[in-house]
Design an enzyme around this catalytic site. Structure first.
Site, PDB file in Angstrom:
ATOM      1  N   HIS A  46      -9.630  -6.085  10.012  1.00 27.85           N
ATOM      2  CA  HIS A  46     -10.429  -5.780   8.804  1.00 27.85           C
ATOM      3  C   HIS A  46     -11.990  -5.032   9.227  1.00 27.85           C
ATOM      4  O   HIS A  46     -12.748  -4.859   8.261  1.00 27.85           O
ATOM      5  CB  HIS A  46     -10.871  -7.122   8.036  1.00 27.85           C
ATOM      6  N   GLU A  87       0.812  -1.291  -0.066  1.00 25.73           N
ATOM      7  CA  GLU A  87      -0.161   0.059   0.054  1.00 25.73           C
ATOM      8  C   GLU A  87       0.840   1.219  -0.363  1.00 25.73           C
ATOM      9  O   GLU A  87       0.394   2.318  -0.660  1.00 25.73           O
ATOM     10  CB  GLU A  87      -0.816   0.033   1.102  1.00 25.73           C
TER      11      GLU A  87
END
Length: 331
Positions: free
Chosen positions: A129, A60
Site C-alpha cells: 500500500h 480493478e
C-alpha cells in the site's frame, strides 16, 4: 478565499465538473454510499445517484476497462483507485487501451479519462500500500501524469484533468489529504503541463513534487535563515515534464538537487537528470544530485519506514554540499 482541506478541494472539483457536464461520472470501490476511502466523493452519491456515482466490485482490471469503454463512447469517467498500488491489476487496460486507443484507432476515439487516488508512503500501510507508481506509468505513451501537492493545485488540476481529452493519471499523496490552505472562492483552472516555481532563488534549483514539496519548503526555511537562497520548483506535471521552466532555472542557479519519494532506480529523478543533461549540461557547475527513496519494499515498521524516505535535514546537508562545490570552483 476559502480555507479548505485537500480532500474537500478534490471533492469540490469533482462536484463542480459533474454539475457542469452531465457526461462526467465517478466510479470505483466504495465511492458511492461510503463516500470514498478518503472521503473525496462524500455526498456525491446522494446528489447524483447510482448512474453517475458507481460502486464497483473489487476488480480493478474490469472497472478500468469499463471506464475506458465509456470514455470511447463519449462519457468522461473519473475513476478512483482506492489505493494507486491496486491499479497494477489494471496495468494492461491503462497501457494497451487507455494510452494507445486514440493512436491505434487513427484518431477516431478520444479517451477523456481521469484515474485518480492515493499513493505514496503513508504511516505503516505496508509495502503493498506504499508504492510510488509514477515511474511505472511515465513510460507509457499517450498518458498525461499529474501529481498535486496543495489544496489549491489539487482543485485546479483535477478540473483541468476532467476537461482534458486525454487519459490523465492523477496522483494524490495519502498524507496530504488533511493538508489545509486557502483557495479562491471563484472558479479557476490550472494547466496540466506546467511546473510551479514555489520560491525564486539564485543559489541552487531544488526540483520536487507531491509530499516532498513540503519537506523541501521546511528545509529551505532553515537554509534561508543561514544565508542560502534556493529556488524551489514543484514539477506538478510528471508527463510531460516542463523542461522549459526547469532549464531557465538551471541557467540561473547552475546547480540542481532533485528531491523525490520515487525510487532512485529508473525513477522520475533519473528521467529529469537525462533531460537536464540533454538540454542544459553546459550550464551545470556540478553533477545533479538526486535524493530518492531507497530501492526496497517499504517496511511496515514505523522507524524503518521513515528511514526509506527523504527528510528535511538530508536536503539541508545536500544543498550545503553542492553549493560548496560551486564556491570551490569559483576560486
Amino acid at each position: 478565499m476559502n480555507k479548505i482541506l485537500m480532500f474537500d478541494a478534490l471533492r469540490e472539483a469533482t462536484d463542480e465538473e459533474m454539475l457542469r457536464d452531465p457526461r462526467v461520472f465517478v466510479l470505483g470501490e466504495d465511492v458511492g454510499h461510503y463516500g470514498g476511502s478518503y472521503k473525496v466523493t462524500r455526498g456525491l452519491h446522494s446528489k447524483y445517484g447510482d448512474l453517475r456515482v458507481l460502486d464497483t466490485p473489487i476488480a480493478e482490471n474490469s472497472f478500468t476497462g469499463m471506464a475506458i469503454g465509456a470514455a470511447m463512447t463519449g462519457l468522461r469517467p473519473v475513476l478512483e483507485g482506492m489505493n494507486m498500488s491496486f491499479l497494477l491489476l489494471a496495468f494492461n487496460q491503462i497501457s494497451n487501451n487507455a494510452g494507445m486507443l486514440h493512436y491505434t484507432s487513427g484518431g477516431n476515439f478520444t479517451i477523456p479519462l481521469v484515474i485518480r487516488g492515493p499513493g505514496g508512503v503513508g504511516r505503516q500501510l505496508g509495502a503493498e500500500h506504499s508504492q510510488r507508481l509514477e515511474a511505472y506509468f511515465q513510460a507509457i505513451p499517450g498518458l498525461k501524469i499529474v501529481a498535486c501537492s496543495t489544496p489549491y493545485n489539487a482543485k485546479g488540476l483535477l478540473k483541468a484533468a476532467i476537461r482534458d481529452e486525454n487519459p490523465v493519471i492523477f496522483f494524490e499523496h495519502v498524507l496530504l489529504y488533511n493538508l489545509q490552505s486557502e483557495i479562491p472562492s471563484t472558479e479557476y483552472i490550472l494547466p496540466l503541463d506546467k511546473a510551479e516555481i514555489v520560491r525564486t532563488g539564485k543559489d541552487v534549483t531544488i526540483i520536487t513534487y507531491s509530499r516532498m514539496r513540503h519537506h523541501v519548503v521546511q528545509a529551505v526555511d532553515i537554509l534561508v535563515q543561514q544565508g542560502y537562497d534556493p529556488e524551489i520548483i514543484d514539477l506538478i506535471s510528471l508527463k510531460p515534464l516542463d523542461i522549459s521552466t526547469i532549464s531557465e532555472s538551471v541557467k540561473k542557479t547552475n546547480l540542481v538537487v532533485i528531491v523525490e519519494e520515487c525510487m532512485k532506480t529508473a525513477g522520475i529523478g533519473a528521467e529529469l537528470i537525462a533531460q537536464i543533461n540533454e538540454k542544459v549540461f553546459d550550464h551545470l557547475d556540478a553533477p545533479v544530485i538526486r535524493l530518492s527513496s531507497q530501492d526496497i519494499p517499504t517496511p511496515y515498521n514505523g522507524a524503518l519506514e521513515q528511514a526509506t524516505v527523504i527528510h528535511p535535514e538530508q536536503i539541508i546537508n545536500t544543498v550545503k554540499k553542492i553549493t560548496a562545490i560551486k564556491l570551490s570552483n569559483d576560486f
